[in-house]
Design an enzyme around this catalytic site. Structure first.
Site, short mmCIF file in Angstrom:
data_model
loop_
_atom_site.label_atom_id
_atom_site.label_comp_id
_atom_site.label_asym_id
_atom_site.label_seq_id
_atom_site.Cartn_x
_atom_site.Cartn_y
_atom_site.Cartn_z
N ARG A 30 0.86 -1.19 0.00
CA ARG A 30 0.00 0.00 0.00
C ARG A 30 0.90 1.23 0.00
NH1 ARG A 30 -3.76 -2.48 -1.59
NH2 ARG A 30 -5.71 -2.95 -0.52
N HIS A 87 -1.30 0.68 -9.77
CA HIS A 87 -2.06 -0.19 -8.85
C HIS A 87 -2.76 -1.34 -9.60
CE1 HIS A 87 -4.27 -0.32 -4.73
NE2 HIS A 87 -4.12 -1.55 -5.24
P1 NAP Z 1 -2.40 -11.49 4.69
O1 NAP Z 1 -2.69 -12.89 4.22
O2 NAP Z 1 -3.24 -10.91 5.77
O3 NAP Z 1 -0.85 -11.46 5.13
C1 NAP Z 1 -0.27 -10.40 5.78
C2 NAP Z 1 1.13 -10.80 6.23
O4 NAP Z 1 1.76 -9.66 6.83
C3 NAP Z 1 1.12 -11.91 7.30
O5 NAP Z 1 2.18 -12.80 7.10
C4 NAP Z 1 1.33 -11.13 8.60
O6 NAP Z 1 1.96 -11.87 9.63
C5 NAP Z 1 2.25 -10.02 8.11
N1 NAP Z 1 2.18 -8.87 9.02
C6 NAP Z 1 1.13 -8.06 9.29
N2 NAP Z 1 1.46 -7.13 10.20
C7 NAP Z 1 2.77 -7.36 10.51
C8 NAP Z 1 3.67 -6.73 11.39
N3 NAP Z 1 3.32 -5.69 12.16
N4 NAP Z 1 4.92 -7.24 11.48
C9 NAP Z 1 5.29 -8.31 10.73
N5 NAP Z 1 4.48 -8.93 9.86
C10 NAP Z 1 3.22 -8.47 9.77
O7 NAP Z 1 -2.46 -10.48 3.47
P2 NAP Z 1 -2.33 -10.80 1.89
O8 NAP Z 1 -3.59 -11.40 1.37
O9 NAP Z 1 -1.06 -11.54 1.67
O10 NAP Z 1 -2.25 -9.31 1.30
C11 NAP Z 1 -1.21 -8.43 1.70
C12 NAP Z 1 -1.48 -7.02 1.21
O11 NAP Z 1 -1.22 -6.91 -0.19
C13 NAP Z 1 -2.93 -6.53 1.32
O12 NAP Z 1 -3.25 -6.13 2.64
C14 NAP Z 1 -2.93 -5.35 0.36
O13 NAP Z 1 -2.50 -4.20 1.06
C15 NAP Z 1 -1.85 -5.73 -0.67
N6 NAP Z 1 -2.46 -5.99 -2.00
C16 NAP Z 1 -2.08 -5.19 -3.05
C17 NAP Z 1 -2.61 -5.43 -4.32
C18 NAP Z 1 -2.17 -4.60 -5.50
O14 NAP Z 1 -2.74 -4.76 -6.60
N7 NAP Z 1 -1.18 -3.76 -5.38
C19 NAP Z 1 -3.53 -6.47 -4.54
C20 NAP Z 1 -3.90 -7.25 -3.46
C21 NAP Z 1 -3.36 -7.00 -2.17
P3 NAP Z 1 1.21 -13.13 10.32
O15 NAP Z 1 1.11 -14.18 9.22
O16 NAP Z 1 2.13 -13.56 11.39
O17 NAP Z 1 -0.12 -12.64 10.76
#
Ligand code: NAP
Length: 309
Positions: A224, A272
Site C-alpha cells: 500500500r 495499482h
Molecule cells: P495477509 O494474508 O493478511 O498477510 C499479511 C502478512 O503480513 C502476514 O504474514 C502477517 O503476519 C504479516 N504482518 C502483518 N502485520 C505485521 C507486522 N506488524 N509485522 C510483521 N508482519 C506483519 O495479506 P495478503 O492477502 O497476503 O495481502 C497483503 C497485502 O497486499 C494486502 O493487505 C494489500 O494491502 C496488498 N495488495 C495489493 C494489491 C495490488 O494490486 N497492489 C492487490 C492485493 C493485495 P502473520 O502471518 O504472522 O499474521
C-alpha cells in the site's frame, strides 16, 4: 434482504446479475442509491465513503472487494462489532506472484540500467549472479507473500520472508517480529513489501529501514502507498544507497502529475495493477459469507479487528 455495493469500477448490471443469481432474494443497491438504510444487511465494497457503513443499523457483515481491508478500518465511523471478510483466492495470489516475479527479474537482471544505457546508446555489460545467489526478502508471509515466495523459489532465488508470527515454508528462510527485522533486512538485496496497511506497518519503508539493507538493494512495493515514505525513497536512490524501485501503490492515486516519482530514472511506476480479485470469485465468496452470516457463523477469510488485517 439488501446488499450495498460500492466500487471504483462501474459494472453495476454485471454485479447485480451475478449476486442475484448466487443469492436468490438478494436486492443489490449501488451507493449512493441506498434507499431505506434499515433494509441493508450486507455491504460489498472498496473504499466506501466514510460514515456510510456506520449508519446501517441492520448491517450483519462487510465484504471487501479485495485482499486489503485498510479501506474499511480507516473509516472512523466503522461499526467495529460488524464482521469483515476479505478476498483470499488462488487467482489473486497467482497474479501477485507474476508481478513480483516480473519485477524481481527486472531488478535481478539490472533492467533499469539497460533502459538508461539504451537511451544513451551505451553498450556495457553487467552480468547478474545466478538466481540461487540472489537474496530476495518478502515483508509479509500471508496469502500473497507466501505465494510469491514459492514462485521465486521455483526460479531458485534465495528467498527469505518476515511476518508477525513464526512460519515454516519449504526452502524459504523465515524471520518474525520486530527483533528479527534487522537480520532479515541485512541479507536482502531485493525487498518486496506485501504487508497489510495497519498502524504498525504505516511508514515502515523509510530511511532507517533502507539504511539496514545492503548497498545497491532494490525495492518493490505492491503493498500500500502509505507503507512508503516517498521522499525518503528518492533520497536513498539519489544517494546511491538503493539502486532502483518498482512502485505499484502510492499515497495519492492516481499518482499526481507533479510527483517526482514519475520521471525518476530508477523508479518504475505501475498504476495499482499488481493483482486483482476475479469478480466471479468475489461474488462466490460473498454468497457463501451471506449464508454463514445469516446462520450466525464465522465468515470465510474473516479479519481480526484487533490486528487490523
Ligand atoms: P495477509 O494474508 O493478511 O498477510 C499479511 C502478512 O503480513 C502476514 O504474514 C502477517 O503476519 C504479516 N504482518 C502483518 N502485520 C505485521 C507486522 N506488524 N509485522 C510483521 N508482519 C506483519 O495479506 P495478503 O492477502 O497476503 O495481502 C497483503 C497485502 O497486499 C494486502 O493487505 C494489500 O494491502 C496488498 N495488495 C495489493 C494489491 C495490488 O494490486 N497492489 C492487490 C492485493 C493485495 P502473520 O502471518 O504472522 O499474521
Amino acid at each position: 434482504m439488501a446488499l450495498l455495493f460500492h466500487s471504483k469500477i462501474k459494472r453495476n448490471d454485471w454485479w447485480r446479475e451475478e449476486l442475484s443469481k448466487k443469492v436468490p432474494g438478494l436486492e443489490v443497491r449501488f451507493y449512493p442509491d441506498i434507499g431505506d438504510p434499515d433494509d441493508i444487511e450486507f455491504a460489498l465494497c472498496f473504499a466506501m465513503p466514510h460514515g456510510v457503513l456506520g449508519k446501517l443499523k441492520n448491517l450483519k457483515a462487510v465484504f471487501s472487494l479485495g485482499a486489503g481491508v485498510d479501506h474499511i478500518f480507516e473509516d472512523p465511523d466503522y461499526p467495529r462489532h460488524v464482521p469483515i471478510a476479505r478476498v483470499v483466492d488462488p487467482e489473486l495470489t497467482d497474479r501477485m506472484s507474476e508481478y513480483v516475479l516480473q519485477h524481481v527479474l527486472n531488478h535481478h537482471r539490472y533492467q533499469h540500467l539497460y533502459d538508461e544505457q539504451q537511451r544513451k546508446q551505451v553498450w556495457k555489460e553487467k552480468h547478474a549472479p545466478a538466481a540461487r545467489n540472489r537474496k530476495v526478502g518478502i515483508l509479509g508471509l500471508g496469502a500473497l507473500g507466501t505465494g510469491s515466495a514459492e514462485t521465486l523459489r521455483k526460479m531458485n532465488f534465495d528467498v527469505a520472508g518476515w511476518s508477525r508470527s513464526p512460519k515454516s515454508i519449504d526452502g524459504v528462510t523465515t524471520f518474525h517480529g520486530p527483533k528479527q527485522l534487522d537480520a532479515f533486512l541485512a541479507r536482502t538485496e531485493i525487498l518486496v513489501c506485501l504487508l497489510p496497511l495497519t498502524d504498525e506497518t504505516t511508514g515502515i519503508l523509510n530511511k532507517d529501514l533502507f539504511q539496514k539493507l545492503p548497498e545497491g538493494a532494490a525495492l518493490i512495493n505492491p503493498g500500500r502507498g502509505p507503507h512508503l515514505n516517498e521522499q525518503e525513497l528518492i533520497d536513498a536512490l539519489d544517494s546511491g544507497h538503493l539502486s532502483a524501485a518498482t512502485l505499484d501503490v502510492f499515497h495519492t492515486e492516481p499518482l499526481p502529475a507533479e510527483s517526482p516519482l514519475w520521471n525518476h530514472p530508477r523508479v518504475r511506476v505501475t498504476p495499482h495493477v499488481a493483482s486483482i480479485a476475479s469478480p466471479g470469485r468475489v461474488t462466490e465468496l460473498a454468497a457463501k459469507n451471506i449464508e454463514l452470516a445469516r446462520a450466525g457463523k464465522p465468515l470465510l477469510n474473516q479479519v481480526d479487528p484487533d490486528k487490523g488485517y
